[in-house]
Scaffold this active site. Structure first.
Site, short mmCIF file in Angstrom:
data_model
loop_
_atom_site.label_atom_id
_atom_site.label_comp_id
_atom_site.label_asym_id
_atom_site.label_seq_id
_atom_site.Cartn_x
_atom_site.Cartn_y
_atom_site.Cartn_z
N CYS A 194 0.84 -1.20 0.00
CA CYS A 194 0.00 0.00 0.00
C CYS A 194 0.87 1.25 0.00
CB CYS A 194 -0.95 0.07 1.18
SG CYS A 194 -2.14 -1.26 1.24
N ARG A 201 6.33 -0.83 -3.97
CA ARG A 201 5.95 -1.38 -2.68
C ARG A 201 5.02 -2.58 -2.83
NH1 ARG A 201 6.81 2.29 1.52
NH2 ARG A 201 5.09 1.48 2.74
N TRP A 256 -2.62 -3.01 -1.77
CA TRP A 256 -2.21 -4.41 -1.82
C TRP A 256 -3.25 -5.16 -0.99
CZ3 TRP A 256 -0.43 -8.53 1.18
CH2 TRP A 256 0.33 -9.50 0.52
N ASN A 282 -3.15 2.84 4.94
CA ASN A 282 -2.13 1.80 4.81
C ASN A 282 -2.03 1.14 6.18
OD1 ASN A 282 0.22 0.34 4.54
ND2 ASN A 282 1.55 2.08 4.10
N GLY A 283 -2.10 -0.19 6.25
CA GLY A 283 -2.03 -0.88 7.54
C GLY A 283 -3.22 -1.81 7.71
N GLU A 324 19.14 -18.16 -1.07
CA GLU A 324 18.82 -16.87 -1.67
C GLU A 324 18.63 -17.02 -3.19
OE1 GLU A 324 17.80 -14.21 -0.68
OE2 GLU A 324 18.27 -12.72 -2.19
N LYS A 382 15.21 -16.04 -5.11
CA LYS A 382 15.18 -15.10 -6.24
C LYS A 382 14.44 -15.73 -7.41
CE LYS A 382 15.97 -11.98 -4.92
NZ LYS A 382 16.21 -11.86 -3.54
N GLU A 401 10.68 -16.06 -6.76
CA GLU A 401 10.02 -14.75 -6.68
C GLU A 401 9.71 -14.16 -8.05
OE1 GLU A 401 11.45 -12.09 -2.88
OE2 GLU A 401 13.00 -12.60 -4.31
N HIS A 433 19.10 -37.45 1.83
CA HIS A 433 18.05 -37.59 2.84
C HIS A 433 16.69 -37.13 2.31
CE1 HIS A 433 21.10 -38.75 5.67
NE2 HIS A 433 21.79 -37.66 5.36
N LYS A 441 7.03 -5.17 -1.76
CA LYS A 441 8.39 -4.82 -1.37
C LYS A 441 8.49 -4.66 0.14
CE LYS A 441 12.63 -3.51 -2.10
NZ LYS A 441 13.54 -4.62 -2.36
C1 G6P Z 1 9.48 -8.77 1.33
C2 G6P Z 1 10.35 -8.45 0.12
C3 G6P Z 1 11.68 -9.18 0.25
C4 G6P Z 1 12.35 -8.83 1.56
C5 G6P Z 1 11.43 -9.11 2.76
C6 G6P Z 1 12.00 -8.52 4.04
O1 G6P Z 1 9.09 -10.09 1.29
O2 G6P Z 1 9.70 -8.83 -1.08
O3 G6P Z 1 12.53 -8.82 -0.83
O4 G6P Z 1 13.51 -9.59 1.71
O5 G6P Z 1 10.17 -8.47 2.55
O6 G6P Z 1 12.04 -7.12 3.90
P1 G6P Z 1 12.99 -6.17 4.71
O7 G6P Z 1 12.64 -4.79 4.21
O8 G6P Z 1 12.64 -6.34 6.15
O9 G6P Z 1 14.38 -6.55 4.41
#
Ligand code: G6P
Length: 607
Positions: free
Chosen positions: A2, A27, A72, A96-97, A480, A484, A487, A503, A602
């Site tokens: 949001c 965001r 969102w 927002n919230g 990671e 990626k 995502e 395993h 984000k």
């Molecule tokens: C969301 C984003 C990720 C990020 C995570 C934690 O899921 O899409 O890319 O790693 O939040 O966010 P932060 O701002 O706390 O690192």
């Protein structure tokens, strides 16, 4: 998650609202809307999908006061009737919230005859303001009394066509700042939305309520006490949030990593020794008797924490635990007042990480450190010590440069803690600092592998699944890489420490399962080679990222790419780069929305 933009100015503000929303797109959102104070009342335009669609729908609109929002979906599907602003009587509100007591408010307001047209928690705020205005006609006072009744997190902006030229905003939990411009005053969820009109920003605190007109701003606490908040001149340049020559923000941010690392590491300068003070004035005293480190984070930030655990235990000899913030906050754990609690967050506003930090403090653990990319964020403000990564604004939802700069900061932490405990010889200290200083150049060299990585990405972009393997400090890098890929390309990907293959995951390996392996030339390489044999023997096609000096060679079904340098303990920072490029190019082949992947946000500012 949001985004809010609000504007009261001497000229038409519609394009300011739209441009502001575009800057907040990163965001995460699925619908957008705006409400304007027009001659005949409130003019509202809402659209599901991209801000560009709202822009088309709002073309021809004109007003001097207005509020806008990207939503969102949490309560209620992404649909026009759920999009903000919500209107009741003469007012419109964006939010927002999450309002936790919205169901009881909804029942109360329905009993008073209000008809709800959405499934959102926000609509209760709109009706509650309208109901309150009947007894308290001043918008500022009415919003203040409504805020006192809200339970949960909010940033809101409200306009009333009976009180033209005014915008009332308030925050509790969700971010909101004011922008003081020459022709008007503004509010937004983050500074990037307002750079188009001003650099003078005022960060509101939780429990603040403010009124904006084109010529004035006043801020009070919810109890009515007037407050002054400092004006920060934003250092962000508008260019920092422009795409420039790149196709996507993610690509731009991957290629900004040498500079982001150089900026983050500027703090060590040319020194041969490191000072605890880089984490804050009280760091030396606070770290003196630390006997354990607890790292709290979500998503990519949790992977930087997991990598750091290997460094902290190895270099500093201090036990370290990494917990997913959303788990820690609800788990019964054994508090340890001597442990250092480290919250890692790019945004500094991730709801679970903030709540986990507060939970740790509520348990009497007051040695807290924030590693964060946003200096004014809640996580930084609520921690005793801080290290601000200087990655610059990260717009792509999939985190890249924030991750590598977090790793650099965490390596510095390992060195500082080691030094405090007498575990770091001056020779090692100087050598580690030299390696850190060379990192931007080393990362730059890895980025030159992009064309070969793009070819690899084309080979497996049509696959449904992928397996990532790593060992030791490169296991979190495998995690990671898998994160990626899923995502942004939506390919299902899992990561395993390679020793775990037999395993379970080996059962999945066949000719349709690409296996990506992070294989630096470290103490575990021989073990890893045996694990790779196990994959190859089952027909799995291997994509191996090795180091320049490693003996791994390509053969049938085994593709090998060598990183230009072998980087010892800091090697995870280099080895994550090809994985970022791999997922980026796989997403390009698949044609997904790289910077705004479906269903993701984000900044996850709600639970
Ligand atoms: C969301 C984003 C990720 C990020 C995570 C934690 O899921 O899409 O890319 O790693 O939040 O966010 P932060 O701002 O706390 O690192």
């Amino acid at each position: 998650m949001c985004g809010i933009v609000a504007a009261a100015a001497g000229s038409n503000i519609v394009s300011v609202l739209i441009e502001g929303l575009k800057k907040l797109e990163y965001r995460g959102y699925d619908s957008a809307g705006l409400a304007l104070l027009a001659a005949g009342g409130i003019e509202r335009v809402r659209a599901v999908g991209r801000v560009a669609e709202l822009q088309t729908a709002a073309s021809g609109c004109s007003a001097h006061t207005g509020i806008a929002h990207t939503r969102w979906a949490t309560h209620g599907a992404p649909a026009e009737h759920n999009a903000h602003p919500h209107v009741s009587g003469s007012i419109a509100v964006v939010h927002n919230g999450i309002i936790e007591n919205y169901e009881s408010l909804r029942t109360e307001l329905s009993a008073q005859g209000y008809v709800f047209t959405s499934e959102t928690d926000t609509e209760s705020i709109a009706h509650l303001i309208d109901a309150t205005l009947k007894g308290e006609p001043d918008l500022f006072a009415a919003v203040r009394s409504v805020c006192r009744r809200l339970v949960g997190a909010y940033a809101i902006a409200v306009i009333d066509h009976q009180q033209p030229g005014r915008i009332v905003v308030a925050r509790e939990g969700s971010p909101l700042l004011l922008g003081l411009g020459e022709d008007g005053n503004y509010a937004a969820s983050d500074a990037s939305a307002l750079l188009q009109v001003t650099r003078n920003m005022v960060y509101l605190e939780n429990g603040d309520i403010a009124e904006l007109t084109a010529s004035q701003v006043r801020i009070e606490r919810l109890d009515g006490t007037p407050v002054e908040r400092p004006v920060h001149v934003s250092e962000l340049s508008a260019a920092a949030v422009e795409l420039g020559e790149f196709r996507h923000y993610m690509q731009k941010e991957i290629f900004e990593q040498p500079e982001a690392l150089a900026n983050t590491l500027e703090i060590i300068g040319g020194a041969h020794s490191i000072q605890a003070g880089i984490f804050g004035a009280q760091a030396a005293q606070l770290l003196a008797d630390v006997d354990h480190i607890l790292i709290l984070a979500c998503g990519t930030s949790s992977h930087s924490g997991m990598t750091a655990r290997y460094w902290i235990e190895r270099i500093a000899g201090v036990a370290c635990t990494v917990e997913i913030a959303s788990e820690y906050r609800y788990r019964v754990s054994v508090p340890n007042p001597r442990q250092l609690v480290v919250a890692i967050s790019q945004s500094g506003e991730t709801a679970d990480t903030l709540a986990a930090l507060r939970h740790a403090k509520a348990l009497g653990q007051n040695k807290t450190l924030a590693i964060c990319n946003v200096p004014e964020s809640a996580i930084v403000r609520e921690s005793m010590l801080r290290f601000i990564t200087r990655a610059g604004p990260e717009i792509g939802v999939a985190s890249t440069k924030a991750f590598t700069t977090q790793l650099a900061a965490l390596f510095l932490l390992a060195l500082v803690v080691a030094k405090q405990r007498g575990q770091l010889s001056p020779v090692d200290e100087a050598a580690y600092l030299d390696q850190l200083r060379h990192l931007p150049v080393a990362v730059h060299k890895v980025l030159t592998l992009e064309p070969e990585i793009a070819i690899w990405a084309r080979r497996f972009a049509d696959k449904k699944h992928a397996l990532f393997l790593g060992r030791g400090r490169h296991y979190p890098i495998a995690l990671e890489g898998a994160l990626k890929l899923k995502e942004i390309s939506y390919i299902h990907a899992e990561a395993y420490p390679a020793g775990e293959l037999k395993h379970g995951p080996l059962a999945l390996v066949d000719t349709d399962m690409p296996v990506i392996s992070v294989a630096p030339n470290d103490e575990l390489l021989e073990k890893l080679k045996s694990n790779l044999q196990e994959v190859r023997a089952r027909g799995g096609e291997l994509y191996v990222f090795a180091d320049a000096d490693s003996e791994l060679t390509a053969s049938d079904g085994v593709h090998v790419l060598r990183l230009p340098e072998h980087y010892g303990l800091l090697s995870p920072i280099l080895h994550v780069i090809p994985l970022q490029l791999l997922s980026y190019h796989a997403a390009l082949v698949k044609g997904t929305d790289v910077d705004k992947p479906r269903n993701l946000a984000k900044s996850v500012t709600v639970e």
